[in-house]
Design a protein around this motif. Structure first.
Motif, PDB file in Angstrom:
ATOM      1  N   HIS A  90     -20.296  10.914  24.597  1.00  8.44           N
ATOM      2  CA  HIS A  90     -19.194  11.281  25.493  1.00  8.44           C
ATOM      3  C   HIS A  90     -18.429  12.430  24.840  1.00  8.44           C
ATOM      4  CE1 HIS A  90     -19.671   7.782  28.134  1.00  8.44           C
ATOM      5  NE2 HIS A  90     -20.025   7.150  27.037  1.00  8.44           N
ATOM      6  N   ALA A  91     -18.206  13.483  25.587  1.00  7.73           N
ATOM      7  CA  ALA A  91     -17.600  14.692  25.034  1.00  7.73           C
ATOM      8  C   ALA A  91     -16.296  14.415  24.288  1.00  7.73           C
ATOM      9  CB  ALA A  91     -17.363  15.708  26.146  1.00  7.73           C
ATOM     10  N   ASP A  92     -15.408  13.637  24.873  1.00 12.57           N
ATOM     11  CA  ASP A  92     -14.115  13.346  24.252  1.00 12.57           C
ATOM     12  C   ASP A  92     -14.004  11.860  23.917  1.00 12.57           C
ATOM     13  OD1 ASP A  92     -13.233  16.028  24.596  1.00 12.57           O
ATOM     14  OD2 ASP A  92     -12.754  15.590  26.680  1.00 12.57           O
ATOM     15  N   GLY A  93     -15.121  11.212  23.667  1.00  8.28           N
ATOM     16  CA  GLY A  93     -15.120   9.766  23.478  1.00  8.28           C
ATOM     17  C   GLY A  93     -14.495   9.318  22.168  1.00  8.28           C
ATOM     18  N   ILE A  94     -13.712   8.248  22.254  1.00  7.14           N
ATOM     19  CA  ILE A  94     -13.198   7.566  21.069  1.00  7.14           C
ATOM     20  C   ILE A  94     -13.466   6.074  21.248  1.00  7.14           C
ATOM     21  CG2 ILE A  94     -11.440   9.275  20.463  1.00  7.14           C
ATOM     22  CD1 ILE A  94      -9.332   7.405  21.671  1.00  7.14           C
ATOM     23  N   SER A  95     -13.754   5.420  20.159  1.00  5.57           N
ATOM     24  CA  SER A  95     -14.034   3.993  20.194  1.00  5.57           C
ATOM     25  C   SER A  95     -12.779   3.219  20.573  1.00  5.57           C
ATOM     26  CB  SER A  95     -14.520   3.525  18.829  1.00  5.57           C
ATOM     27  OG  SER A  95     -14.580   2.108  18.775  1.00  5.57           O
ATOM     28  N   TYR A  96     -12.970   2.166  21.350  1.00  2.52           N
ATOM     29  CA  TYR A  96     -11.842   1.319  21.729  1.00  2.52           C
ATOM     30  C   TYR A  96     -11.211   0.653  20.506  1.00  2.52           C
ATOM     31  CZ  TYR A  96     -14.691  -2.895  21.141  1.00  2.52           C
ATOM     32  OH  TYR A  96     -15.455  -3.896  20.615  1.00  2.52           O
ATOM     33  N   LYS A  97     -11.904   0.668  19.375  1.00  2.00           N
ATOM     34  CA  LYS A  97     -11.387   0.077  18.140  1.00  2.00           C
ATOM     35  C   LYS A  97     -10.558   1.059  17.319  1.00  2.00           C
ATOM     36  CE  LYS A  97     -15.005  -3.349  17.420  1.00  2.00           C
ATOM     37  NZ  LYS A  97     -16.006  -3.857  16.461  1.00  2.00           N
ATOM     38  N   SER A  98     -10.572   2.338  17.690  1.00  2.00           N
ATOM     39  CA  SER A  98      -9.838   3.344  16.917  1.00  2.00           C
ATOM     40  C   SER A  98      -8.334   3.143  17.065  1.00  2.00           C
ATOM     41  CB  SER A  98     -10.225   4.753  17.365  1.00  2.00           C
ATOM     42  OG  SER A  98      -9.658   5.035  18.628  1.00  2.00           O
ATOM     43  N   PRO A  99      -7.562   3.583  16.073  1.00  2.00           N
ATOM     44  CA  PRO A  99      -6.099   3.417  16.161  1.00  2.00           C
ATOM     45  C   PRO A  99      -5.487   4.089  17.388  1.00  2.00           C
ATOM     46  CG  PRO A  99      -6.740   4.026  13.936  1.00  2.00           C
ATOM     47  CD  PRO A  99      -7.970   4.134  14.787  1.00  2.00           C
ATOM     48  N   VAL A 100      -5.976   5.271  17.750  1.00  2.00           N
ATOM     49  CA  VAL A 100      -5.426   5.983  18.910  1.00  2.00           C
ATOM     50  C   VAL A 100      -5.735   5.206  20.187  1.00  2.00           C
ATOM     51  CG1 VAL A 100      -5.529   8.099  20.286  1.00  2.00           C
ATOM     52  CG2 VAL A 100      -5.453   8.238  17.789  1.00  2.00           C
ATOM     53  N   ALA A 101      -6.972   4.747  20.340  1.00  2.00           N
ATOM     54  CA  ALA A 101      -7.347   3.990  21.539  1.00  2.00           C
ATOM     55  C   ALA A 101      -6.562   2.689  21.629  1.00  2.00           C
ATOM     56  CB  ALA A 101      -8.846   3.702  21.545  1.00  2.00           C
ATOM     57  N   ARG A 102      -6.417   1.985  20.527  1.00  2.00           N
ATOM     58  CA  ARG A 102      -5.654   0.725  20.542  1.00  2.00           C
ATOM     59  C   ARG A 102      -4.207   0.968  20.971  1.00  2.00           C
ATOM     60  NH1 ARG A 102      -7.968  -0.459  15.297  1.00  2.00           N
ATOM     61  NH2 ARG A 102      -5.867  -0.235  14.513  1.00  2.00           N
ATOM     62  N   ALA A 103      -3.637   2.102  20.549  1.00  2.00           N
ATOM     63  CA  ALA A 103      -2.258   2.417  20.941  1.00  2.00           C
ATOM     64  C   ALA A 103      -2.169   2.776  22.423  1.00  2.00           C
ATOM     65  CB  ALA A 103      -1.726   3.563  20.086  1.00  2.00           C
ATOM     66  N   LEU A 115       5.299   7.050  26.231  1.00  2.00           N
ATOM     67  CA  LEU A 115       5.187   7.645  24.900  1.00  2.00           C
ATOM     68  C   LEU A 115       4.554   6.604  23.990  1.00  2.00           C
ATOM     69  CD1 LEU A 115       8.628   9.439  24.456  1.00  2.00           C
ATOM     70  CD2 LEU A 115       6.398  10.495  24.801  1.00  2.00           C
ATOM     71  N   VAL A 116       3.577   7.034  23.211  1.00  2.00           N
ATOM     72  CA  VAL A 116       2.813   6.130  22.363  1.00  2.00           C
ATOM     73  C   VAL A 116       2.816   6.675  20.950  1.00  2.00           C
ATOM     74  CG1 VAL A 116       0.516   5.185  21.973  1.00  2.00           C
ATOM     75  CG2 VAL A 116       1.313   5.546  24.303  1.00  2.00           C
ATOM     76  N   VAL A 117       3.009   5.794  19.975  1.00  2.00           N
ATOM     77  CA  VAL A 117       2.903   6.171  18.576  1.00  2.00           C
ATOM     78  C   VAL A 117       1.656   5.486  18.023  1.00  2.00           C
ATOM     79  CG1 VAL A 117       3.979   6.081  16.306  1.00  2.00           C
ATOM     80  CG2 VAL A 117       5.397   6.440  18.333  1.00  2.00           C
ATOM     81  N   ALA A 118       0.738   6.292  17.501  1.00  2.00           N
ATOM     82  CA  ALA A 118      -0.510   5.763  16.941  1.00  2.00           C
ATOM     83  C   ALA A 118      -0.494   5.950  15.433  1.00  2.00           C
ATOM     84  CB  ALA A 118      -1.707   6.476  17.548  1.00  2.00           C
ATOM     85  N   GLN A 119      -0.866   4.902  14.722  1.00  2.00           N
ATOM     86  CA  GLN A 119      -0.959   4.947  13.267  1.00  2.00           C
ATOM     87  C   GLN A 119      -2.397   5.305  12.896  1.00  2.00           C
ATOM     88  OE1 GLN A 119       1.671   4.562  11.346  1.00  2.00           O
ATOM     89  NE2 GLN A 119       3.038   3.928  12.995  1.00  2.00           N
ATOM     90  N   ALA A 164      -4.741   9.652   9.017  1.00  2.00           N
ATOM     91  CA  ALA A 164      -4.151  10.958   8.699  1.00  2.00           C
ATOM     92  C   ALA A 164      -2.635  10.966   8.880  1.00  2.00           C
ATOM     93  CB  ALA A 164      -4.779  12.032   9.577  1.00  2.00           C
ATOM     94  N   GLY A 165      -2.084   9.863   9.348  1.00  2.00           N
ATOM     95  CA  GLY A 165      -0.644   9.776   9.564  1.00  2.00           C
ATOM     96  C   GLY A 165      -0.309   9.431  11.001  1.00  2.00           C
ATOM     97  N   GLU A 166       0.946   9.178  11.217  1.00  2.00           N
ATOM     98  CA  GLU A 166       1.440   8.784  12.536  1.00  2.00           C
ATOM     99  C   GLU A 166       1.415   9.981  13.494  1.00  2.00           C
ATOM    100  OE1 GLU A 166       5.807   7.736  13.271  1.00  2.00           O
ATOM    101  OE2 GLU A 166       4.900   5.843  12.638  1.00  2.00           O
ATOM    102  N   ILE A 167       1.090   9.695  14.759  1.00  2.00           N
ATOM    103  CA  ILE A 167       1.104  10.737  15.781  1.00  2.00           C
ATOM    104  C   ILE A 167       1.741  10.171  17.043  1.00  2.00           C
ATOM    105  CG2 ILE A 167      -1.218  10.199  16.606  1.00  2.00           C
ATOM    106  CD1 ILE A 167      -1.533  13.205  17.221  1.00  2.00           C
ATOM    107  N   GLU A 168       2.593  10.979  17.672  1.00  2.00           N
ATOM    108  CA  GLU A 168       3.231  10.570  18.922  1.00  2.00           C
ATOM    109  C   GLU A 168       2.542  11.296  20.075  1.00  2.00           C
ATOM    110  OE1 GLU A 168       7.435  11.432  20.857  1.00  2.00           O
ATOM    111  OE2 GLU A 168       7.596   9.995  19.198  1.00  2.00           O
TER     112      GLU A 168
END
Length: 157
Positions: free
Chosen positions: A109-122, A131-135, A138-142
């Motif tokens: 998938h071109a932009d695929g991320i695993s459902y287990k990844s921190p960004v996907a879980r957030a 607004l979502v904060v993902a841990q 590489a650090g926190e991202i909003e």
């Protein structure tokens, strides 16, 4: 797992099991027949390659066993879910899209991320405008969710 991801992983599994592995086994047998195996580079490499193939086959077999297929074209709603594509903007104003897929199928998938990844879980369960904060490692991202797609169809309020 998405149907597309399942088909690609099954194709890889069959290719490794039915084509690649028999070639390697045959190469090992030919190299073994040449005599001293301790200094036979073809034999040593062949055994190493066979271990790598068997490891990958076990991994793929685990992914494909008892899989539940999700067809993104049958999805709808107003929340981020498995199989949906989420459009976000980060704190620097950069827009990105993430398609939430199963483990092992991100490469299909071109932009695929695993459902287990921190960004996907957030992102899972959130709505457009949240607004979502993902841990991340590489650090926190909003992230702000600006769009939600199901098999290319946009979610409409």
């Amino acid at each position: 797992m998405t149907r597309h991801g399942f088909q690609e992983l099954a194709k890889e599994h069959d290719e490794l099991l039915l084509v690649e592995r028999p070639k390697v086994v045959q190469g090992i047998a030919i190299a073994a027949a040449e005599g001293d195996r301790s200094e036979n580079a073809e034999y040593i490499y062949g055994k190493k390659r066979l271990r790598e193939l068997d490891k990958r086959l076990r991994y793929l077999g685990g992914l494909l066993k008892d899989v539940q297929l999700v067809d993104p074209s049958n999805l709808s709603g107003d929340r981020v879910s498995f199989g949906s594509t989420v459009q976000v903007v980060d704190e620097d104003g950069a827009e990105k899209s993430y398609t939430i897929v199963g483990e092992g199928e991100t490469e299909f998938h071109a932009d695929g991320i695993s459902y287990k990844s921190p960004v996907a879980r957030a992102l899972l369960g959130r709505r457009v405008g949240d607004l979502v904060v993902a841990q991340r490692p590489a650090g926190e991202i909003e992230l702000e969710i600006i769009g939600l797609l199901f098999a290319g169809r946009p979610w409409r309020a």
